[in-house]
Design a protein around this motif. Structure first.
Motif, mmCIF file in Angstrom:
data_model
loop_
_atom_site.group_PDB
_atom_site.id
_atom_site.type_symbol
_atom_site.label_atom_id
_atom_site.label_comp_id
_atom_site.label_asym_id
_atom_site.label_seq_id
_atom_site.Cartn_x
_atom_site.Cartn_y
_atom_site.Cartn_z
ATOM 1 N N ILE A 1 2.434 -3.392 -13.891
ATOM 2 C CA ILE A 1 2.088 -3.785 -12.533
ATOM 3 C C ILE A 1 0.765 -4.536 -12.518
ATOM 4 N N CYS A 2 0.630 -5.486 -11.597
ATOM 5 C CA CYS A 2 -0.593 -6.283 -11.429
ATOM 6 C C CYS A 2 -1.191 -6.005 -10.060
ATOM 7 N N GLU A 3 -2.462 -6.351 -9.920
ATOM 8 C CA GLU A 3 -3.197 -6.028 -8.697
ATOM 9 C C GLU A 3 -3.852 -7.284 -8.130
ATOM 10 N N THR A 4 -3.828 -7.394 -6.818
ATOM 11 C CA THR A 4 -4.553 -8.436 -6.100
ATOM 12 C C THR A 4 -5.409 -7.762 -5.036
ATOM 13 N N TRP B 1 2.237 0.875 -3.131
ATOM 14 C CA TRP B 1 1.035 0.912 -3.963
ATOM 15 C C TRP B 1 -0.100 0.153 -3.303
ATOM 16 N N SER B 2 -0.024 0.010 -2.006
ATOM 17 C CA SER B 2 -1.021 -0.760 -1.263
ATOM 18 C C SER B 2 -2.053 0.180 -0.653
ATOM 19 N N ILE C 1 -9.036 -4.641 0.688
ATOM 20 C CA ILE C 1 -7.586 -4.687 0.854
ATOM 21 C C ILE C 1 -6.985 -4.841 -0.535
ATOM 22 N N ASP C 2 -6.150 -3.893 -0.928
ATOM 23 C CA ASP C 2 -5.693 -3.795 -2.307
ATOM 24 C C ASP C 2 -4.166 -3.776 -2.336
ATOM 25 N N GLY C 3 -3.564 -4.726 -3.048
ATOM 26 C CA GLY C 3 -2.114 -4.770 -3.160
ATOM 27 C C GLY C 3 -1.674 -4.928 -4.607
ATOM 28 N N GLY D 1 7.639 -13.326 -7.238
ATOM 29 C CA GLY D 1 8.128 -13.254 -5.869
ATOM 30 C C GLY D 1 7.417 -12.198 -5.057
ATOM 31 N N GLU D 2 7.187 -11.046 -5.664
ATOM 32 C CA GLU D 2 6.465 -9.978 -4.964
ATOM 33 C C GLU D 2 4.994 -10.336 -4.806
ATOM 34 N N ARG D 3 4.431 -11.038 -5.788
ATOM 35 C CA ARG D 3 3.030 -11.451 -5.669
ATOM 36 C C ARG D 3 2.812 -12.317 -4.438
#
Length: 274
Positions: free
Chosen positions: A130-133, A162-163, A195-197, A203-205
């Protein structure tokens, strides 16, 4: 070491700390239902950020997911007796639906570890790869309860469980230290909001970024345009001003020129020599 962000001037080889004995702290956590969350956020900003709360009180407000349900939670510690800490947060407990779900005395290390998984482990069950933005900004203007409600409504549109959205309150000793005394200029604000996603594929990114942008747009009118330099954002058009402001960045460039004139320590958002 004084707010210039790591990796700009050299490599730290050794640090010495002067520690202060703290025999025990009181750990606490309060949860509410969705109907009260905006009221809680407005109260926290008005009475618990720059002024109103005792300096012994530390806390964070978290919006997150647990078992597929949104959690509205404030958790923190009080560096002193439980009865004093309880009195400090009593206005929060008076809001309808409030539940004191953590009420625990212990050492700071004990409670710091305890809060990793209690009362909720947020976020939880992240899959491999999983990656985080992340996006953050400093709030320095009062946010009306109606806008906080819009923030909560937008949070409910999260792409996956996971937000998170959380606040880091300022004030106290942070505000007392002179701005010109270090490169950390973010002193006269109410809070830093993050704000963490997370996402698994391109596509999900894209969807997660749109969700983050929607939240940020709601909060932007109440921000001062600065960003905590420990939450770097490569999309910032003027990162130097966002992290340090013009005057401080000029001083940092002078330091950079003195200690790293050849710009050996160079990266995407590093401080440029004069």
């Amino acid at each position: 070491m004084r707010g210039g962000t790591g990796g700009n001037f050299g490599v730290v080889l050794q640090v010495s700390y002067h520690v202060v004995r703290l025999p025990s702290v009181w750990g606490w956590s309060i949860t509410w239902q969705a109907e009260q969350a905006a009221q809680v956020l407005e109260l926290l900003q008005r009475d618990y950020t720059r002024q109103g709360a005792p300096e012994q009180l530390g806390y964070m407000m978290n919006l997150g997911y647990y078992n597929g349900q949104v959690v509205y939670m404030v958790q923190g510690m009080y560096c002193g007796p439980r009865d004093e800490g309880y009195a400090a947060i009593e206005p929060l407990l008076q809001i309808p639906g409030a539940q004191l779900v953590v009420d625990k005395v212990g050492t700071y290390p004990e409670l710091n570890n305890y809060f990793e998984d209690h009362p909720y482990p947020l976020p939880q069950d992240l899959p491999d790869g999983i990656c985080e933005t992340k996006a953050s900004g400093y709030i320095d203007k009062p946010i009306p309860q109606a806008v906080w409600q819009q923030v909560i409504d937008q949070f409910h549109r999260a792409v996956n469980p996971w937000s998170m959205v959380y606040t880091e309150p300022y004030g106290g000793a942070i505000a007392r230290y002179p701005v010109e005394g270090s490169a950390f200029v973010h002193r006269h604000v109410d809070m830093d909001i993050v704000i963490d996603g997370c996402w698994r594929d391109e596509g999900e990114r894209v969807k997660v970024q749109a969700w983050i942008d929607g939240l940020y747009d709601l909060l932007r009118p109440y921000m001062n345009g600065h960003v905590y330099q420990n939450y770097p954002d490569r999309t910032l058009k003027d990162f130097a001003n966002a992290y340090w402001g013009d005057a401080t960045y000029r001083r940092l460039r002078e330091v950079k020129t003195k200690y790293d004139p050849t710009n050996f320590f160079c990266y995407e958002q590093s401080i440029a020599p004069l």
